[in-house]
Write a protein that holds these residues in place. Structure first.
Motif, short mmCIF file in Angstrom:
data_model
loop_
_atom_site.label_atom_id
_atom_site.label_comp_id
_atom_site.label_asym_id
_atom_site.label_seq_id
_atom_site.Cartn_x
_atom_site.Cartn_y
_atom_site.Cartn_z
N TYR A 128 0.82 -1.21 0.00
CA TYR A 128 0.00 0.00 0.00
C TYR A 128 0.86 1.27 0.00
CZ TYR A 128 -3.43 -3.50 0.72
OH TYR A 128 -4.20 -4.62 0.56
N LEU B 253 0.65 4.12 -2.87
CA LEU B 253 0.47 5.53 -2.53
C LEU B 253 1.49 6.40 -3.25
CD1 LEU B 253 -0.99 7.62 -0.78
CD2 LEU B 253 0.69 7.13 1.02
N VAL C 94 -14.87 2.44 2.18
CA VAL C 94 -14.56 3.74 1.57
C VAL C 94 -13.49 3.54 0.50
CG1 VAL C 94 -15.21 5.15 3.57
CG2 VAL C 94 -12.86 4.34 3.34
N THR D 268 -10.12 4.46 -1.03
CA THR D 268 -8.92 5.11 -0.52
C THR D 268 -7.87 5.35 -1.59
OG1 THR D 268 -8.10 2.94 0.17
CG2 THR D 268 -9.16 4.31 1.86
N GLY D 269 -8.04 4.77 -2.78
CA GLY D 269 -7.04 5.02 -3.80
C GLY D 269 -7.44 4.53 -5.17
N GLU E 138 -8.41 0.81 -4.61
CA GLU E 138 -8.23 0.32 -3.24
C GLU E 138 -9.36 0.85 -2.38
OE1 GLU E 138 -4.55 0.29 -0.22
OE2 GLU E 138 -5.59 2.21 -0.37
N LEU E 139 -9.90 -0.05 -1.56
CA LEU E 139 -10.94 0.32 -0.60
C LEU E 139 -10.47 -0.05 0.80
CD1 LEU E 139 -12.64 -1.25 -3.23
CD2 LEU E 139 -14.21 0.40 -2.24
N TYR E 140 -11.01 0.66 1.78
CA TYR E 140 -10.68 0.39 3.17
C TYR E 140 -11.96 0.01 3.90
CZ TYR E 140 -8.95 1.04 7.93
OH TYR E 140 -8.60 0.85 9.23
N MET F 141 -14.07 0.09 6.99
CA MET F 141 -14.22 0.88 8.21
C MET F 141 -14.82 0.05 9.36
SD MET F 141 -13.18 3.96 7.37
CE MET F 141 -13.90 5.06 8.55
N HIS G 271 -7.70 -3.70 3.95
CA HIS G 271 -7.73 -3.07 2.63
C HIS G 271 -8.21 -4.11 1.64
CE1 HIS G 271 -4.87 -0.27 4.55
NE2 HIS G 271 -5.46 0.60 3.76
N THR H 258 -8.31 -4.67 -2.56
CA THR H 258 -7.86 -4.12 -3.83
C THR H 258 -8.52 -4.83 -5.00
OG1 THR H 258 -5.93 -5.59 -3.78
CG2 THR H 258 -5.62 -3.32 -3.00
N CYS I 264 -15.53 8.93 -6.64
CA CYS I 264 -14.35 9.73 -6.88
C CYS I 264 -14.18 9.87 -8.38
CB CYS I 264 -13.09 9.16 -6.24
SG CYS I 264 -12.54 7.62 -6.95
#
Length: 134
Positions: A4, A8, A27, A29-30, A45-47, A49, A86, A88, A130
């Motif tokens: 990750y 990033l 959510v 995240t990337g 990429e998702l996170y 929560m 995470h 992906t 996004c």
């Protein structure tokens, strides 16, 4: 270097807008347009929560070039996701592995680039979106 952290540092598709319209356990995240041939691997990429008992309630929609109709949809498998995890999604398993040295969690036709819009839905509710930028 952790997968990750590499992702990033290698963003070439920057998030220029991010919206959340409802409370979500997942959510975005990337978004990555990778450095290999053809801008691969392309990765979302998702996170997680909060724990998700059945991820199949979620789908990711991609709208090409800012269009109003989804050009591809990724449906999550019926698996449990754990808070802090995470997740992906990659466009190409071989190129993802070639770059990261590990496997993505899922694969789909999410060829994200330019001014594509990515939308995360739980059922019919949009919970995150996004827009990628060049």
């Amino acid at each position: 270097m952790h997968v990750y952290n590499r992702m990033l540092h290698l963003f070439s598709a920057l998030l220029i807008s991010f919206g959340v319209s409802a409370q979500s356990d997942l959510v975005i995240t990337g978004v990555m347009d990778g450095p290999l041939s053809g801008g691969t691997p392309k990765v979302l990429e998702l996170y997680v929560m909060s724990d998700v008992a059945d991820a199949s309630a979620y789908k990711v929609y991609r709208y090409s070039n800012g269009g109003s109709s989804a050009s591809s949809v990724y449906t999550f498998p019926a698996i449990a996701l754990t808070a802090g995890q995470h997740y992906t999604i990659a466009s190409d398993s071989a190129k993802y592995y070639a770059f990261f040295g590990s496997n993505a969690d899922g694969f789909g036709s999410l060829y994200i680039n330019g001014d594509d819009i990515v939308e995360l839905r739980m059922g019919s509710d949009t919970v995150a979106s996004c827009r990628s930028g060049s």
